[in-house]
Write a protein that holds these residues in place. Structure first.
Motif, short mmCIF file in Angstrom:
data_model
loop_
_atom_site.label_atom_id
_atom_site.label_comp_id
_atom_site.label_asym_id
_atom_site.label_seq_id
_atom_site.Cartn_x
_atom_site.Cartn_y
_atom_site.Cartn_z
N ALA A 634 26.79 88.57 44.24
CA ALA A 634 25.61 88.28 45.04
C ALA A 634 25.36 89.41 46.03
O ALA A 634 26.26 90.21 46.33
N LEU A 635 24.14 89.44 46.52
CA LEU A 635 23.73 90.38 47.56
C LEU A 635 23.23 89.58 48.75
O LEU A 635 22.29 88.79 48.62
N LEU A 636 23.89 89.74 49.90
CA LEU A 636 23.55 88.98 51.10
C LEU A 636 22.73 89.84 52.05
O LEU A 636 23.03 91.03 52.27
N PHE A 637 21.69 89.22 52.64
CA PHE A 637 20.90 89.84 53.69
C PHE A 637 21.25 89.13 55.00
O PHE A 637 21.13 87.90 55.10
N CYS A 638 21.69 89.88 55.98
CA CYS A 638 22.09 89.31 57.27
C CYS A 638 21.43 90.11 58.40
O CYS A 638 20.95 91.23 58.21
N LYS A 639 21.42 89.49 59.57
CA LYS A 639 20.91 90.14 60.77
C LYS A 639 22.07 90.39 61.71
O LYS A 639 22.80 89.46 62.07
N ARG A 640 22.21 91.62 62.08
CA ARG A 640 23.32 92.01 62.97
C ARG A 640 23.01 91.59 64.40
O ARG A 640 21.92 91.85 64.92
N ARG A 641 23.99 90.96 65.04
CA ARG A 641 23.85 90.53 66.43
C ARG A 641 25.06 91.06 67.20
O ARG A 641 26.20 90.83 66.81
N GLU A 642 24.78 91.72 68.32
CA GLU A 642 25.85 92.26 69.15
C GLU A 642 26.33 91.21 70.13
O GLU A 642 25.54 90.43 70.66
N ASP A 643 27.64 91.22 70.36
CA ASP A 643 28.23 90.32 71.37
C ASP A 643 28.11 90.99 72.72
O ASP A 643 28.70 92.03 72.97
N HIS A 644 27.30 90.40 73.62
CA HIS A 644 27.09 90.98 74.95
C HIS A 644 27.92 90.30 76.03
O HIS A 644 27.58 90.31 77.20
N GLY A 645 29.02 89.69 75.64
CA GLY A 645 29.85 89.01 76.63
C GLY A 645 30.67 89.99 77.45
O GLY A 645 30.56 91.21 77.34
N ASP A 646 31.53 89.44 78.28
CA ASP A 646 32.36 90.26 79.16
C ASP A 646 33.66 90.65 78.51
O ASP A 646 34.47 91.33 79.10
N SER A 647 33.88 90.20 77.27
CA SER A 647 35.15 90.48 76.62
C SER A 647 35.28 91.96 76.34
O SER A 647 34.32 92.66 76.06
N SER A 648 36.51 92.44 76.36
CA SER A 648 36.75 93.86 76.13
C SER A 648 36.66 94.21 74.66
O SER A 648 36.45 95.36 74.31
N ASP A 649 36.84 93.24 73.77
CA ASP A 649 36.78 93.50 72.34
C ASP A 649 35.48 92.98 71.76
O ASP A 649 35.45 92.02 71.01
N LYS A 650 34.37 93.59 72.16
CA LYS A 650 33.06 93.17 71.68
C LYS A 650 32.92 93.52 70.21
O LYS A 650 33.11 94.67 69.81
N THR A 651 32.62 92.57 69.37
CA THR A 651 32.45 92.80 67.95
C THR A 651 31.12 92.24 67.53
O THR A 651 30.66 91.21 68.04
N PRO A 652 30.46 92.88 66.54
CA PRO A 652 29.19 92.36 66.08
C PRO A 652 29.39 91.15 65.18
O PRO A 652 30.44 90.96 64.57
N SER A 653 28.37 90.32 65.11
CA SER A 653 28.34 89.21 64.17
C SER A 653 27.10 89.34 63.32
O SER A 653 26.15 90.05 63.68
#
Length: 774
Positions: A634-653
């Motif tokens: 399959a081919l998935l289409f997703c929208k990238r969302r950045e984590d803007h929290g205060d955590s030091s390990d910010k990872t995209p979802s």
């Protein structure tokens, strides 16, 4: 209603019948001494004193607010000026407090004097006023005490802030100086010396750093409010000084070794020149007699007794590449001497007819160094030996990398075992159950992931495979290729790593981990060892690259290149799978879609063949920004969302938007107007996605991978073996098209050599634009 008797008096004298004369003043015929004007003056003074005390309290409050809300400057002179201004205001307020205090004491003295003058039975309000003034004075003293304490703390903190500012300035100056010196030091060659002026600068800067460290310790000892920061700065400077000092000591050791080596090289060159001159200066005519041959032989043996020890070419090649030439000179001259000795021994043992020996004719004056044996000479005698020496050097480097690969693999396996036994197994130890945090219980698999599986793979299989390659290094590439599929255990470990790190952060200060670390005598905490598998996985491709550099053209080079490609593909796959676990909103199991083959961000335009058109699609002039995940199915289409929290390990979802099954997908490789665009269409072009890649290279990589996926799907249906992105032979080119106009929604594989009839116009059109030739 309360009724009270009312008595009407005809004169003041009648008042004495009802009120005692001691309670009446003189105008009413009594004996009570009272002056209303004196009472007004005294009462006014008391009330004025109370108002003054209140004003003092307000002034102190305002000054405290001003101190608390003052913006602290970042310059030393400005802080000094601020300290001076605050101190001046403090002194003025203290003078005001003392003045009011004296006023209260005087008022209290007046009340005491008034009370002593009056009869004890008629002191009216003196006692009450005295208590009021005493209470106001007590409040004033309490305010003064609190104000003194507040200002002392403020003044101390401001002075400490000034000290910290100056210390930070000194720290930055010393740090910058040490950083520049370290950079200059690293930029120097290993055998380049340090001049006297540079050495003095180094010593001066290290001395400044030591003074700054001492100053920091003094500030810390005085209970400075920034104790932690100051200690950190001291540790940083100490580390920089230690590192620089260690680098200088290392350079000194290298320079000492280089000096000793150069002395040996000079001795070798001198001996080689003298040997060449000796061979060239021997008169050939003297060799015709036995005595002449023996004399020449004795001269050679006497000279050879002073030969310098040989230089180790393997050691020299690792540190000093330019020292190989003198070693070649030594070997060559010794060979010439041995040949001359053999000839002279034959002449000395047996006299035959005169033999004319051809000797090199001296071309230089005595004791002159021949350029033939100069360390800088690259031709002549050694022209045929350079390639052999280079090959021996590369073989030595190859063995060195192989030893490093095997030794680090053994260390890696031992470290995994120590973690599994010293931490993981100890979680089931009843003696340590009280130290185990509640959040960690039953979370062994989360914290350690599939590390036991990784350990089993390396200890039982891969380490033994590598050890078997020590005597046959050409088999290393095949070793990696043979275990390629088993290396995918790292994908699950890396996918679990974020959960493991989150759990570790919750309980890293646990006494359980400290006790385990103490037993193992580990210098590093557990989280450093949990990172070892990730570090090891990236280390393999570096070692394979080093092996490839010194294996060019030798046996096993193709397997090494294939192994390197496989490990790079594995790293890419692990990276893609780390993105996959961040997908949210997909209803179903992502594992059912197969492995992630590629992922990346693209600009996407969508158009539909049938059905209602949405207003937002009609008005969408700008493309959608979508993150695409290409799976095996399959081919998935997703929208990238950045984590803007205060955590030091910010990872995209990635928010799931759409899914296309690869069984109903087709592609158009070229879109008019933009070489970076291509089309992905679905269900007979019911939906067409125009995709713009960031570059032409990315577009081609995705097209190749999509072709391979679609081709493999058809091979599965037809029973052909699968392909691994390798080109299909020219005699069996395969074209994948989608018969959109005929209503067929599944891909069709056509072999143009198998059908004698010409394809339809629809097929021809798609063959031009959607050719799926691998």
């Amino acid at each position: 209603m309360l009724k009270m008797p009312v008595v009407m008096l005809s004169s003041v004298t009648d008042l004495l019948h009802y009120v005692d004369e001691t309670q009446l003043t003189s105008e009413f015929g009594g004996t009570l001494e009272y002056s209303h004007s004196d009472w007004l003056v005294l009462r006014t003074a008391i009330e004025s004193f109370a108002v003054t005390v209140k004003e003092i309290a307000q002034m102190l409050q305002a000054f405290g607010t001003e101190l608390a809300e003052t913006d602290l400057p970042d310059e030393g002179k400005a802080i000094e000026f601020l300290l001076m201004c605050h101190t001046e205001k403090y002194r003025k307020l203290k003078d005001e407090i003392r003045s009011v205090m004296r006023e209260g004491q005087q008022l209290l003295g007046s009340l005491d004097a008034s009370g002593m003058q009056e009869n004890s039975r008629r002191q009216w309000d003196v006692n009450q006023d005295w208590e009021t003034v005493q209470r106001l004075l007590a409040q004033l003293r309490d305010m003064e005490t609190a104000f003194d304490g507040f200002f002392d703390k403020h003044h101390l903190k401001l002075r400490q802030y000034l000290q910290l500012l100056r210390y930070e300035q000194s720290f930055r100056e010393v740090e910058n100086s040490l950083g520049k010196l370290s950079a200059q030091e690293q930029g120097l060659a290993a055998t380049q010396g340090v001049g006297h002026q540079r050495w003095s600068s180094l010593q001066e800067e290290i001395g400044r750093a030591q003074i700054t460290i001492l100053h920091g310790h003094q500030l810390a000892a005085s209970h400075h409010y920034a104790l932690v920061l100051i200690v950190q700065r001291c540790n940083e400077l100490r580390h920089r000084c230690d590192t620089l000092s260690a680098a200088l000591l290392d350079k000194r050791a290298k320079l000492s070794r280089a000096r000793e080596l150069l002395l040996q090289v000079e001795e070798v060159c001198r001996w080689c020149d003298e040997g060449a001159y000796l061979l060239a200066s021997q008169v050939v005519d003297r060799f015709q007699t036995k005595e002449g041959a023996q004399a020449a032989l004795q001269d050679i043996e006497k000279f050879q007794a002073g030969a310098p020890p040989p230089l180790n070419p393997d050691v020299l090649a690792m540190e000093f590449e330019s020292i190989l030439s003198p070693q070649l000179q030594l070997t060559a001259v010794q060979g010439l001497i041995r040949n001359r000795q053999a000839g002279l021994k034959k002449l000395a043992d047996k006299q035959a007819r005169p033999v004319q020996l051809v000797a090199p004719r001296p071309e230089h004056p005595p004791r002159a160094k021949s350029p033939l044996f100069s360390p800088k000479h690259g031709g002549g005698l050694f022209r045929g030996q350079g390639s052999r020496t280079y090959g021996r050097c590369m073989h030595s480097v190859h063995l060195h990398v192989m030893k490093e690969l095997i030794e680090t693999e053994r260390v890696y396996v031992d470290e995994l075992l120590s973690v599994l036994l010293g931490y993981r197994a100890e979680m089931d130890n009843p003696a340590l159950v009280d130290l185990l945090p509640p959040v960690l219980r039953s979370k062994k698999e989360v914290l350690f992931g599939n590390m036991p599986e990784i350990y089993t793979f390396h200890s039982r299989f891969f380490l033994h495979d590598l050890e078997g390659c020590l005597d046959s290094p050409e088999g290393v590439g095949a070793c990696f290729l043979q275990r390629r599929e088993q290396f995918h255990v790292y994908e699950r470990y890396c996918q679990n790593k974020p959960r493991s790190e989150a759990l570790w952060r919750q309980c890293s200060d646990s006494a359980f981990f400290q006790e385990c670390q103490r037993k193992l005598e580990h210098k590093l905490s557990l989280d450093s060892y949990l990172l070892k598998p990730v570090q090891r996985l990236t280390k393999y491709q570096l070692l394979l690259k080093e092996l490839l550099k010194c294996s060019a053209g030798s046996e096993g080079t193709a397997e090494l290149q294939a192994a390197l490609d496989a490990m790079l593909d594995l790293l890419r796959s692990v990276n893609d799978s780390m993105h996959q676990i961040a997908i949210t909103g997909y209803e179903g199991e992502l594992s059912d879609l197969g492995r992630v083959l590629m992922q990346g961000s693209f600009s996407v335009w969508l158009s539909r063949k049938r059905g209602p058109t949405r207003m937002k699609e009609l008005a969408r002039f700008k493309p959608m920004r979508r993150h695409l995940f290409l799976h095996e199915h399959a081919l998935l289409f997703c929208k990238r969302r950045e984590d803007h929290g205060d955590s030091s390990d910010k990872t995209p979802s990635y928010s799931f938007k759409h899914c296309l099954k690869m069984s109903a997908v087709g592609i158009t490789e070229n879109v008019k107007g933009d070489v970076k665009k291509f089309e992905i269409w679905y269900s007979g072009r019911e939906e067409v996605y125009v995709v713009q890649a960031p570059s032409v290279e990315v577009k081609l990589a995705w097209l190749n991978e999509i072709r391979r996926v679609l081709t493999n799907q058809q091979r599965l249906l037809t029973g052909f073996p699968l392909t691994r992105s390798s080109p299909t032979p020219h005699s069996s080119h395969i074209y994948l098209i989608l018969l959109a106009d005929s209503g067929c929604t599944s891909p069709v594989l056509l072999d143009p050599t198998a059908s004698p009839s010409p394809p339809s116009p629809v097929h021809q059109r798609h063959r031009r634009s959607e050719s799926m030739s691998p």
